[in-house]
Design a protein around this motif. Structure first.
Motif, short mmCIF file in Angstrom:
data_model
loop_
_atom_site.label_atom_id
_atom_site.label_comp_id
_atom_site.label_asym_id
_atom_site.label_seq_id
_atom_site.Cartn_x
_atom_site.Cartn_y
_atom_site.Cartn_z
N ILE A 45 -12.72 7.99 -6.13
CA ILE A 45 -12.94 7.34 -5.06
C ILE A 45 -11.98 5.97 -5.22
N LEU A 46 -12.27 5.08 -6.16
CA LEU A 46 -11.64 3.97 -6.08
C LEU A 46 -10.17 4.03 -6.14
N LEU A 47 -9.69 5.27 -6.84
CA LEU A 47 -8.15 5.38 -6.60
C LEU A 47 -7.87 5.95 -5.36
N ALA A 48 -8.64 6.68 -4.55
CA ALA A 48 -8.20 7.27 -3.46
C ALA A 48 -8.33 6.29 -2.08
N TYR A 49 -9.20 5.29 -2.37
CA TYR A 49 -9.47 4.54 -1.23
C TYR A 49 -8.09 3.70 -0.57
N PRO A 50 -7.39 3.23 -1.49
CA PRO A 50 -6.18 2.47 -0.77
C PRO A 50 -5.53 3.50 -0.37
N VAL A 51 -5.24 4.88 -0.64
CA VAL A 51 -4.30 5.73 -0.01
C VAL A 51 -4.66 6.17 1.14
N THR A 96 1.00 -1.21 -0.04
CA THR A 96 -0.04 0.02 -0.07
C THR A 96 0.87 1.27 0.13
N ALA A 97 2.01 1.17 0.69
CA ALA A 97 2.92 2.19 0.51
C ALA A 97 3.50 2.50 -1.03
N ALA A 98 3.58 1.49 -1.47
CA ALA A 98 4.16 1.69 -2.91
C ALA A 98 2.95 2.45 -3.65
N TYR A 99 1.85 2.04 -3.48
CA TYR A 99 0.69 2.33 -4.26
C TYR A 99 0.60 3.90 -3.63
N ALA A 100 0.35 4.21 -2.61
CA ALA A 100 0.51 5.56 -2.09
C ALA A 100 1.34 6.54 -2.60
N ILE A 101 2.72 6.10 -2.96
CA ILE A 101 3.80 6.68 -3.64
C ILE A 101 3.39 7.05 -4.86
N LEU A 102 2.81 6.03 -5.63
CA LEU A 102 2.33 6.21 -7.09
C LEU A 102 1.46 7.27 -7.20
N TYR A 103 0.47 7.20 -6.37
CA TYR A 103 -0.65 8.19 -6.19
C TYR A 103 0.00 9.36 -6.13
N LEU A 104 0.85 9.49 -5.14
CA LEU A 104 1.25 11.07 -5.00
C LEU A 104 1.99 11.43 -6.29
N LEU A 105 2.81 10.53 -6.86
CA LEU A 105 3.55 10.93 -8.01
C LEU A 105 2.41 11.35 -9.33
N PHE A 106 1.26 10.78 -9.36
CA PHE A 106 0.22 11.07 -10.14
C PHE A 106 -0.18 12.38 -9.79
N LEU A 107 -0.23 12.77 -8.49
CA LEU A 107 -0.86 14.10 -8.02
C LEU A 107 0.22 15.24 -8.58
N TYR A 108 1.44 14.80 -8.16
CA TYR A 108 2.49 15.92 -8.35
C TYR A 108 3.06 16.12 -9.80
N ALA A 109 3.10 15.03 -10.40
CA ALA A 109 3.78 15.33 -11.72
C ALA A 109 3.44 16.36 -12.69
N PRO A 110 2.21 16.42 -12.78
CA PRO A 110 1.64 17.59 -13.77
C PRO A 110 1.78 19.02 -13.13
N VAL A 111 1.81 18.92 -11.64
CA VAL A 111 2.12 20.16 -11.18
C VAL A 111 3.44 20.71 -11.15
N LEU A 112 4.59 19.66 -10.84
CA LEU A 112 6.17 19.68 -10.97
C LEU A 112 6.58 20.15 -12.39
N LEU A 113 5.42 19.78 -13.30
CA LEU A 113 5.91 20.20 -14.67
C LEU A 113 6.26 21.72 -14.89
N LEU A 114 5.27 22.35 -14.00
CA LEU A 114 5.35 23.82 -14.27
C LEU A 114 6.71 24.59 -14.17
N PRO A 115 7.28 24.39 -12.83
CA PRO A 115 8.51 24.69 -12.54
C PRO A 115 9.72 24.36 -13.65
N LEU A 116 9.52 23.11 -13.83
CA LEU A 116 10.53 22.41 -14.86
C LEU A 116 10.56 22.93 -16.11
#
Lengths: 407, 276, 286
Positions: free
Chosen positions: C83-89, B19-39
């Motif tokens: 929601i499906l993507l966020a639930y595990p997080v 789940t930690a790996a998934y959470a990190i992937l999720y964060l990458l998904f969240l931040y990647a577009p955002v970090l594009l701007l400074p790049l």
């Protein structure tokens, strides 16, 4: 008074004569949390159908020990055998034990019947049989007809019973109860104690009962293990525990006790000659204490109800002149506090209310029988207090001393 | 003795890693577009495309030199400060009253949370209609009014949670010792909820500063920064300027939000249960 | 006037400024919106005779129906996917993470940094000359830029999921965090494997958070303007674009108001149904 730290006596006493193999066998169980040793080399056995209590003050490790047996925490060393099987590595869902949690842990989204039936699904029991067992369980806990009620509609006592039924309906070999009566008021608690014992006898399942209330443990248990600072100090029958505590810690935890510092002068036949503070010399039968070498420091302990108030004390029995400080009426008995001298700690005596109760500031004479004296090892590492009455409290060992043996 | 870690620990560690790996992937998904701007704001090209052309800071200097941008920025700051102060004050009244228990409490809470459940576009046009009906000219003032509605639920939310953790016994003690209601508020309540007030100010400021749609409808001839950016997005050669601006906003907003959260939690009773 | 109400009078007094502002900025405008939807645009003036003509016009306009239903569908799909993507997080942060504050902060920060620019970033990523295409070209995986990435409903859904992520994560986290760990231990004690424990205890008890996440996202997503404008193109047009047109070039405020009211009504009804349905489904879990 607070129990002095540490008890160097290993847990002995009260071993059952096992004709059948032990139901639960715990050996060398140790669990440490960061710097703190919660359970220190614990070991004991429980017979089938026995009501066994783990008794100790808050923080002594009894709940941790329970959780280790239940499978919710993983031990650092040691093993647990249930009915001959080694269950040490197994998660809770694979152990033949069930737990009644301190907070009851009733599922809020299910009604009473669904809560009780919860654990039956994983056993693949058919709906009809499930219903039957739930009805039986409700009858057992005297809540017949409550099946459709929701948890928030129940009182604390009712919820506690549902938690019990939920665990019992799975017919485990051993039931673990984590201070289940702690949240109940006094009268309810007392009636639940009786009921719990009745239920236990009826279903014939071994109960491992955790509590800090010694009266509760003494009233309900077949055998009790007294714990302190993660270690099991004594495992024994309630009566033996009360009459023959094996160390200072147990003696001060169970019931009330008066303590006097003393030292061994010598030995004559079957008696130890002990010099006990203001009581002077006493000949204590060896059966009331360990074999202490001459010169060793001991603590003489005596229960408040063993003191007698009388001018005529039999010769040879220790006696004291004392001044009454207070007499407190407790209903079935009166507790009298007396002082020997200004600097000395107070002695507690209980007398039946029918006796003649002295009033405050009165001077009285008290005496006791030497056979009622209990000699215990003085486990204080530091020297005596100035007036030589009682050992000073021992400080807690610093964290770094904790080591775990790993093979 | 025993071979390797306990099966329960092994299972839990695997679960945690999974789940930690998934959470990190999720964060990458969240931040990647955002970090594009400074790049790409440092990229020496008008196009946002790979490969990168080289490092330059010229877009930042171009951005700083842009007068229209500066005006829009100051407007946004003015509106943001006004909206944050006003909505925080109003939120304070709501929090103070609601945590004392009042009939109709749920209704009031629901009403003050209403803006969260109305899409921005609806809010924007409704206010536009109102201003037009009342013949109020559109300007920064009307934008502030619109932002008040937007920010109030956030202010109320932050302050309510802060007030709820507040021990009423302290106020009673103060009254017992002789202070009246106002002085009690100033000497006891206010200092203890101060971190919550700071958090509310920062949060509402950011909400107001970032709002586009309401400002779009209500600003008239004035501009706020998001409205200005919207205009610039139509011109592809102005793109890197926008990136530079966006990156700056990103950094400043992040700092503000982190400090708001830090202040909100400072001294507040911990609501986080320990992980086990 | 009950005694309780009288005692609370000073409280009500203190609330007046806040309530006035709310009435002024919410109740009054929405009321006016409703009124406008019942009027007609007559040349340069508003005909204030009550009429349902605008609503009739909407109902009989297939173009509006398409965009309207598309908006609801896009918002629903995006919300459910989010929601499906966020639930595990959320589950990870609530049950396994050690520095919860840090994780929650990390999840929230992107949300506070100019929605406009984040949508624009997706435009840049998905565009003809954008990042994905230039990357694919540079890796020689395609010979010409791919055109199906941008200016369609899928791009809108993807961008919405990204834009509203914290609205999905946080309510679920709050609901999960409230679950007493002893309940899960009890379930394990009673024989359930980790998967069964999740389905029978964690999921039903977290349903309120899931529903909250859905409503918090579905409602604003339906009325989103920026995302369809930047990444939707002609195929990804949503109802907010139509509404804005009525208040812009088309200058038919009553029609726009009718669109807005229809949208709010539909979104509220759907939210109530979705919430009730989810609660019912969760209630059946034994």
């Amino acid at each position: 008074m607070d129990a002095p730290a540490g008890c160097t006596v290993t847990a002995t006493g009260g071993e059952l004569n096992m004709t059948s193999p032990a139901l639960l066998e715990v050996r060398n169980l140790t669990k440490a949390f960061q710097c703190r040793l919660a359970v220190d080399n614990a070991g004991f056995t429980i017979a089938p159908g026995e009501f066994f209590s783990l008794l100790g003050p808050s923080g002594c490790g009894k709940t941790t020990l329970l959780r280790l047996i239940g499978g919710f925490t993983v031990a650092d060393t040691g093993n647990i055998h249930i009915d001959g099987e080694d269950v040490t590595g197994r998660p809770p869902e694979k152990r033949p034990v069930n737990t009644v949690f301190q907070s009851y842990a009733i599922f809020p989204h299910l009604n009473v019947a669904e809560n009780i039936a919860y654990g039956l699904r994983s056993e693949g029991i058919a709906a009809g049989e499930r219903e039957k067992r739930v009805t039986e369980a409700l009858h057992l806990i005297s809540l017949s007809g409550y099946g459709r009620r929701r948890p928030h509609e129940l009182s604390g006592g009712e919820r506690q019973r549902v938690a019990l039924a939920r665990a019992l309906v799975k017919r485990p070999k051993l039931l673990l109860l984590d201070e289940p009566l702690g949240a109940l008021d006094k009268h309810l608690r007392e009636s639940m104690q009786t009921e719990l014992r009745q239920i236990q006898r009826e279903v014939g399942i071994a109960f491992l009962f955790v509590t800090h209330d010694q009266e509760e443990a003494l009233a309900m248990s077949d055998r009790i293990a007294v714990m302190q600072h993660g270690r099991i100090l004594q495992v024994d029958y309630p009566k033996k525990l009360y009459e023959r505590p094996n160390c200072l810690a147990v003696a001060s935890f169970i019931g009330n006790m008066n303590f006097f510092a003393g030292h061994i002068i010598g030995r004559e036949h079957d008696d130890l000659i002990v010099e006990i503070g203001p009581m002077g010399r006493a000949r204590v039968p060896v059966s009331t204490g360990e074999h202490f070498p001459p010169g060793s420091q001991v603590v003489a302990a005596i229960r408040p109800e063993k003191f007698m108030i009388s001018r005529d004390s039999p010769p040879g029995e220790p006696s004291l002149d004392a001044r009454v400080l207070s007499a407190i009426f407790l209903g079935d008995r009166t507790q009298i506090k007396v002082a020997i001298s200004e600097a000395a700690p107070v002695i507690t005596i209980t007398a039946p209310t029918t006796a003649q109760i002295p009033s405050a500031a009165e001077h009285i004479r008290i005496w006791c029988r030497t056979s009622d004296l209990l000699l215990l090892r003085n486990e204080a590492a530091s020297p005596w207090t100035r007036d030589g009455w009682l050992p000073r409290k021992r400080t807690k060992p610093p964290c770094k001393q904790v080591t775990l043996s790993r093979e | 003795m025993r071979g390797g870690p306990h099966p329960v620990i092994r299972a839990r560690t695997a679960q945690m890693r999974g789940t930690a790996a998934y959470a990190i992937l999720y964060l990458l998904f969240l931040y990647a577009p955002v970090l594009l701007l400074p790049l790409f704001s440092f990229n020496d090209s008008v196009f946002v495309a790979f490969p990168l052309s080289g490092l330059t800071a010229k877009w930042y200097s171009a951005m700083a030199a842009d007068d229209d941008m500066r005006i829009a920025l100051f407007n946004s700051l003015k509106v943001g400060v006004a909206a944050s102060i006003a909505s925080t004050l109003l939120g304070l009244t709501i929090a103070q009253v609601l945590t004392r228990g009042i009939p109709g409490r749920r209704l009031i809470t629901g009403f003050s949370n209403l803006p969260l459940f109305i899409p921005d576009i609806v809010l924007g046009i409704s206010l536009l209609i109102l201003m037009s009906r009342l013949a109020i000219p559109l300007s920064l003032a009307t934008v502030i009014l619109g932002h008040l509605a937007l920010c109030l639920p956030f202010a109320a939310g932050v302050l309510l949670s802060r007030f709820e953790g507040f021990d009423l016994g302290l106020e009673e003690a103060s009254r017992d010792l002789g202070e009246n209601a106002w002085m009690t508020f100033f000497r006891v309540t206010l200092p203890l909820v101060a971190p919550g007030i700071a958090a509310s100010l920062i949060l509402t400021f950011v909400v107001s500063f970032d709002d586009f749609l309401i400002a779009f409808f209500l600003c008239g001839t004035d501009t706020t920064l998001p409205v200005y950016i919207w205009g610039e997005l139509r011109f592809p050669d102005k793109l890197p300027n926008v990136l530079a601006l966006g990156s700056t906003i990103l950094v400043v907003s992040s700092i503000l939000i982190v400090s708001a959260e830090w202040m909100r939690r400072r001294g507040a009773p911990s609501q986080l249960r320990g992980a086990n | 006037m009950t005694p309780a109400v009288l005692r609370a009078a000073p409280g009500y007094l203190l609330l007046t400024p806040a309530m006035t502002v709310l009435v002024l900025t919410m109740a009054a405008p929405l009321g006016l919106l409703l009124a406008y939807s019942l009027w007609r645009q007559d040349g340069l003036f508003i005909d204030t005779r009550l009429t349902l003509a605008e609503y009739a016009a909407l109902v009989s306009d297939p173009g509006f129906a398409v965009v309207f239903l598309r908006s609801l569908a896009i918002a629903a799909v995006a919300s459910i996917a989010a929601i499906l993507l966020a639930y595990p997080v959320a589950w990870f942060i609530a049950f396994r993470a050690r520095a919860k504050f840090l994780w929650l902060l990390l999840v929230t920060i992107p949300f506070w940094t100019s929605y406009l620019l984040r949508v624009f970033a997706w435009k840049v990523i998905l565009g003809y000359n954008g990042l994905i295409n230039s990357g694919l070209m540079a890796l020689h995986l395609v010979s010409a830029p791919v055109t199906f990435l941008l200016y369609n409903p899928v791009a809108v859904v993807l961008t919405l999921i990204h834009g509203y992520a914290p609205f999905a994560v946080l309510p679920i986290y709050v609901a999960l965090e409230k679950i007493d760990p002893a309940l899960l231990e009890a379930a394990a004690d009673l024989g359930d494997s980790p998967a069964r424990r999740f389905l029978r205890v964690t999921l039903p008890l977290s349903m309120s958070g899931v529903i909250a996440a859905f409503v918090l996202m579905f409602v604003p997503a339906t009325g989103d303007y920026v995302t369809p404008s930047l990444v939707g193109g002609a195929n990804g047009l949503m109802v907010a674009n139509l509404i804005q047109a009525q208040f812009g070039r088309a200058d038919n405020w009553p029609l726009g108001a009718a669109m807005a009211i229809t949208t709010i009504a539909a979104v509220s009804l759907l939210s109530v149904f979705a919430a009730a349905g989810a609660r019912c489904a969760a209630g059946r879990i034994r």
